[in-house]
Write an enzyme that holds these catalytic residues in place. Structure first.
Site, short mmCIF file in Angstrom:
data_model
loop_
_atom_site.label_atom_id
_atom_site.label_comp_id
_atom_site.label_asym_id
_atom_site.label_seq_id
_atom_site.Cartn_x
_atom_site.Cartn_y
_atom_site.Cartn_z
N CYS A 82 0.72 -1.28 0.06
CA CYS A 82 -0.05 -0.01 0.04
C CYS A 82 0.85 1.27 -0.14
O CYS A 82 1.43 1.44 -0.92
CB CYS A 82 -0.82 -0.07 1.23
SG CYS A 82 -2.37 1.28 1.09
N HIS A 193 -3.92 -4.62 -0.96
CA HIS A 193 -3.40 -5.54 0.38
C HIS A 193 -3.68 -6.95 -0.02
O HIS A 193 -4.82 -7.46 -0.05
CB HIS A 193 -4.64 -5.01 1.16
CG HIS A 193 -4.57 -3.57 1.77
ND1 HIS A 193 -3.64 -3.11 2.77
CD2 HIS A 193 -4.93 -2.27 1.40
CE1 HIS A 193 -3.63 -1.68 3.10
NE2 HIS A 193 -4.51 -1.36 2.19
N GLU A 195 -3.11 -8.90 2.19
CA GLU A 195 -3.73 -9.74 3.44
C GLU A 195 -5.24 -9.63 3.41
O GLU A 195 -5.93 -10.37 4.44
CB GLU A 195 -3.14 -9.08 4.38
CG GLU A 195 -3.65 -7.57 5.22
CD GLU A 195 -3.05 -6.47 4.25
OE1 GLU A 195 -3.28 -5.42 4.52
OE2 GLU A 195 -2.19 -6.75 3.35
#
Length: 213
Positions: A82, A193, A195
């Site tokens: 990010c 992202h 994750e």
């Protein structure tokens, strides 16, 4: 092997750490200790929010110099996430203009205002949600991930890299040719992202853990 998520107070630190723990049995630590960071086998540079705040906290925690040294040394794999991707470039338009780490040539641009798609649909900024990523160059971190796979984004600013060789993935949004995956040498960075990006995000993190540049 130890994976250090660099803790300078910004970013989804523990979410990233948990996702890494899901794909490896190696030691994952969230740390701001310079000795632990330098001693780690792999590094993750997260980031979230305004780039002025991210750069400010990196300086306040006295980690900016260490991160710059590690980038230049190219001694171990580093994954930027990010704003951690945006910070790798020279300068961002955000907050009236902010100097960044300057590891890669290029800048960070704003998508703009009152945007519409070619079909006339109103486009929101920040760009938030799932979008397809076109793989621009091959890379070991793309292993097992289809070209055009979807990843989760939250951002109002995007990278415009100066060198085509540094671009590994692109996303088209609001007419911008956003360079959402970039890197050089032992550094790989993504605007999205991983994750939060389901199986393909976890696959990318697993590829990072296994990467031997």
């Amino acid at each position: 092997m130890t994976i250090a998520v660099i803790d300078y107070g910004m970013g989804n630190l523990h979410s990233v750490a948990k996702a890494l723990e899901h794909v490896t049995h190696e030691n994952v630590m969230v740390t701001r200790d310079p000795r632990s960071i330098r001693g780690a086998s792999r590094l993750v540079l997260p980031g979230q929010g305004a780039i002025r705040d991210c750069m400010g906290e990196l300086q306040r925690t006295e980690l900016e110099g260490l991160v710059k040294d590690l980038l230049e040394e190219q001694a171990k794999p580093l994954l930027g996430i990010c704003v951690g991707q945006q910070m790798l470039f020279e300068r961002s338009e955000e907050n009236g203009g902010i100097d960044c780490l300057g590891f890669l040539p290029g800048g960070v641009r704003h998508f703009g205002h009152n945007l519409t798609s070619p079909e006339g649909e109103r486009l929101k900024v920040p760009h938030m949600g799932w979008n397809r990523v076109t793989q621009h160059h091959s890379h070991p971190l793309w292993s097992g991930i289809e070209d055009g796979a979807r990843f989760y984004f939250v951002h109002s600013y995007y990278v415009e890299a100066a060198s085509d060789a540094d671009i590994f993935g692109k996303t088209d949004y609001a007419g911008a040719d956003a360079h959402v995956v970039t890197g050089r040498g032992t550094v790989f960075a993504v605007q999205f992202h991983p994750e939060k990006s389901a199986k393909d995000g976890l696959q990318l993190l697993e590829n990072f853990v296994n990467w031997a540049p």
